[in-house]
Design a protein around this motif. Structure first.
Motif: not given
Lengths: 394, 308
Positions: B70-76, B144-148, B92-93, B106-113
């Motif tokens: 479930r941690r690999r699911i992006g959820y809204m 999307l930030v965790s590359r689900p 986001l981080t 996490a910080a990089r992904a947050a910045e990217h998104w």
């Protein structure tokens, strides 16, 4: 980018706790309230020093022969904790002048005669009693001597204390201040926990959080994070208090002071674990900050009651009320430190209170965790306790 | 494959899900339609572990979803949720870390998104200071930030302006192209029709229809014959056997034909009234399919459409 890795419970709890701490440390209200508490504490100690030095000294003018009256007045003063300085004066006119100029607090005229008179600017019952006692004592001694009674035969009373602690009064005062601080911090951090829980519910972010963790992990992280802050705050207050008290010379026995402060800090840990859990669970039942008051009131009342019992226990540490309440979980953190400081609680009593408190914490966390889990996703209106318990099973 | 298999859920006597099941292939988009209260949100919450199903399970790559999967699911979630006083970047981080990324990644992904969704210069602002549209973007970024590996979005398009809809649609299509199965629910059926490879219609806790939009269209039910015969009198078609008149406005008639009725008989009948300017099968829109499916209490197994 590295692949995401599986997270353990402790890692999740640490993440949640870290966020709580970071958020609070940036919160202006938190910073201000912390500073206010420390300023007030330092202020109280400074006040003690000023008040202490002010009331301890008194200048009494004596007209005529002060060789006998002087020491008698000083001795009487010492008995009530007043440092008396004797100022010899020429005559009544000089005495009036000295009182008027506030060179002395009072002046005794005709002290050894039949009609002694005390001149004062404002009436001061302590000084009146001191001077009265001294004059009467000298007069009686004089009359006895005149009658030929041998005064050297008067035995002196030897004093031996039966209490193990040598200065319980001071320790009780320290414990009282400690309990006051503990009470304030329990309310403050209990509120923080409750507000945090409601914030997550009312902003609905809780649904995103619960998609990544179990409710108990969220609860534990929140309570631990704020708890670390609360503990840091009470330790800082304790250290400032102890250092300040020693520096200002407010206390006589540093060892007792430190042990009392340590026991207050340890009771804070237990009290916080208990109240934070209760507050968090109560808060999880509502969805808006406005409704928070209603669900927190019962618990807050228990805290207030504990605080007043603690105050009462300071005056009468071995009363039935104090003894019984010092075992009651929830009340014990506010009462037991006072009884401990007063030397009224045996080691086994303290141990029993701690064990009862631990059992209560375990129960609250277990039951509360279920309520919390059941109520978190009900983001509309108020949830009843029973509904929440049932929902968790669903 | 992301498989929802035989989900049942009741709250007391109220049966919310009654055997909901569908499959989403990696890299495809599944549109989840249904009236309010049909059970869409409950289905999604079951997938995220927020609600426990009475029976059935959700599988990803053949294994029932557990906490790690479930941690690999992006959820809204349908009810948007972010910490109002927390800064966009930190928020986001934080969510990336909750999904298992280490601090730096996490910080990089947050910045990217944040950059990708046009929030680059708002990273240091508290979420509550953002406009609703931008808050919605942060919400998407949080999903999307965790590359689900899987995206589950509950009403992601609601409250967006047309530009916002387009950029969200673009972001979702891109995830699809990367092989992520995307499930989203929506009331905007034209959007579902445009974006989705397959569609599921949920009514009263049952899947009343599911399949590709084409499959649904090809089903007999819901197909209508439109005949425009300007000189035809009112009720001209009622006498033709096997024909039900859905509507007639002047010479413009919508007809529903019973199974086995020959459309050429209808044409002949129409020609008898005079000129026929239009004669065609009309493809039902998803809206019509939806109305029909939701109105019909009988569940129809997936992909059972038969071409007429």
């Amino acid at each position: 980018m590295s692949e995401p890795r599986p997270l353990g419970s402790s890692a999740l709890v640490r993440l949640v706790a870290g966020r709580e701490i970071a958020t609070r440390l940036r919160d202006k209200n938190f910073i201000i309230s912390s500073i206010v508490i420390i300023v007030v504490l330092i202020g109280v100690m400074a006040f003690q020093v000023v008040v202490g030095s002010g009331s301890d000294e008194s200048r009494v003018g004596v007209v005529g022969d002060a060789s006998e009256l002087g020491p008698a007045i000083q001795a009487q003063g010492e008995a009530v904790g007043v440092d008396v300085t004797i100022v010899p004066l020429e005559d009544e006119a000089a005495a009036r002048q000295a009182v008027d100029d506030e060179d002395v607090d009072g002046a005794l005229v005709g002290g050894t005669g039949a009609a002694p008179e005390l001149l004062v600017k404002d009436r001061d019952s302590t000084m009146e009693a001191v001077v009265n006692g001294a004059v009467a004592g000298v007069a009686v001694a004089q009359q006895l001597a005149d009658a030929g009674v041998d005064l050297t035969a008067v035995p002196e009373v030897a004093v031996s204390s039966l209490e193990s602690g040598d200065d319980d009064g001071e320790r009780v005062v320290v414990a009282l201040i400690g309990v006051g601080v503990l009470y304030g911090l329990l309310i403050l951090f209990g509120q923080f926990v409750a507000q945090g829980v409601v914030e997550e519910k009312s902003s609905r972010v809780v649904e995103l959080l619960l998609a990544t963790m179990r409710p108990w992990q969220l609860l534990a992280g929140k309570i631990l994070g704020l708890g670390v802050l609360g503990l840091a705050q009470i330790v800082v207050i304790g250290v400032i208090g102890v250092v300040g008290a020693l520096a200002f010379d407010v206390v006589d026995v540093p060892g007792d002071l430190i042990s009392t402060v340590v026991s207050v800090v340890l009771w804070f840990v237990l009290g916080y674990a208990f109240y934070a859990s209760v507050f968090a669970v109560a808060a999880s039942l509502v969805s808006r900050q406005e409704d928070l008051g209603t669900v927190l009131t019962p618990t807050t009342l228990v805290l207030v009651a504990g605080f007043f019992v603690g105050l009462q226990a300071a005056g009468d540490p071995d009363s039935t009320l104090a003894s019984v309440t010092s075992y009651v979980p929830g009340l014990s953190p506010l009462v037991m430190p006072v009884r401990q400081a007063a030397g009224e609680a045996a080691a086994w009593e303290v141990a029993l209170a701690v064990v009862l408190m631990l059992v209560a914490i375990a129960l609250v966390v277990r039951l509360g965790g279920r309520v919390y889990a059941g109520a978190l996703l009900r983001t509309s209106g108020k949830t009843k306790l029973r509904e929440a318990l049932r929902a968790e099973r669903a | 494959m992301l498989e929802f298999d035989g989900l049942y859920k009741s709250y007391g006597a109220n049966r919310v899900l009654d055997g909901v099941g569908f499959t989403v292939a990696p890299g495809s988009m599944f549109g989840f339609c249904g009236a309010n209260g049909a059970g869409k949100t409950t289905t999604m919450r079951i997938a995220l572990g927020l609600v426990r199903a009475d029976a059935g399970e959700v599988r990803w790559r053949g294994a029932a979803l557990d906490a790690a999967a479930r941690r690999r699911i992006g959820y809204m979630p349908e009810e948007r949720g972010l910490y109002p006083k927390m800064r966009v970047g930190e928020q986001l981080t934080y969510f990336a870390r909750l999904h298992g990324m280490d601090g730096a990644a996490a910080a990089r992904a947050a910045e990217h998104w944040a950059e990708r969704l046009g929030l680059g210069d708002r990273r240091k602002d508290a979420v509550e200071k953002l406009s609703l549209g931008n808050q919605q973007r942060v919400q998407l970024a949080a999903a999307l930030v965790s590359r689900p590996e899987v995206l589950i979005l509950d009403e992601p398009f609601s409250g967006l302006d047309p530009v916002g809809v387009d950029s969200l649609a673009e972001a979702l299509l891109e995830q699809c192209r990367d092989g992520v199965p995307v499930v989203f629910s929506s009331h905007q059926l034209d959007l579902v029709e445009r974006l989705c490879d397959s569609v599921g219609i949920l009514a009263r806790g049952r899947m009343v229809a599911s399949g590709t939009v084409e499959e649904l269209r090809r089903r007999e039910a819901g197909r209508l014959l439109r005949v425009v015969a300007p000189e035809a009198p009112q009720g001209w078609a009622a006498t033709v056997p096997g024909v039900r008149v859905v509507s007639q406005q002047a010479g413009d008639t919508l007809l529903e034909l019973a199974a086995g009725t020959d459309d050429q008989t209808v044409l002949a009948a129409a020609l008898r009234t005079g000129r026929v300017t239009h004669f065609a099968w009309r493809e039902p829109t998803l809206v019509e399919l939806f109305r029909e499916a939701v109105a019909d209490p009988a569940p129809v197994p997936a992909g059972e459409g038969v071409a007429a």
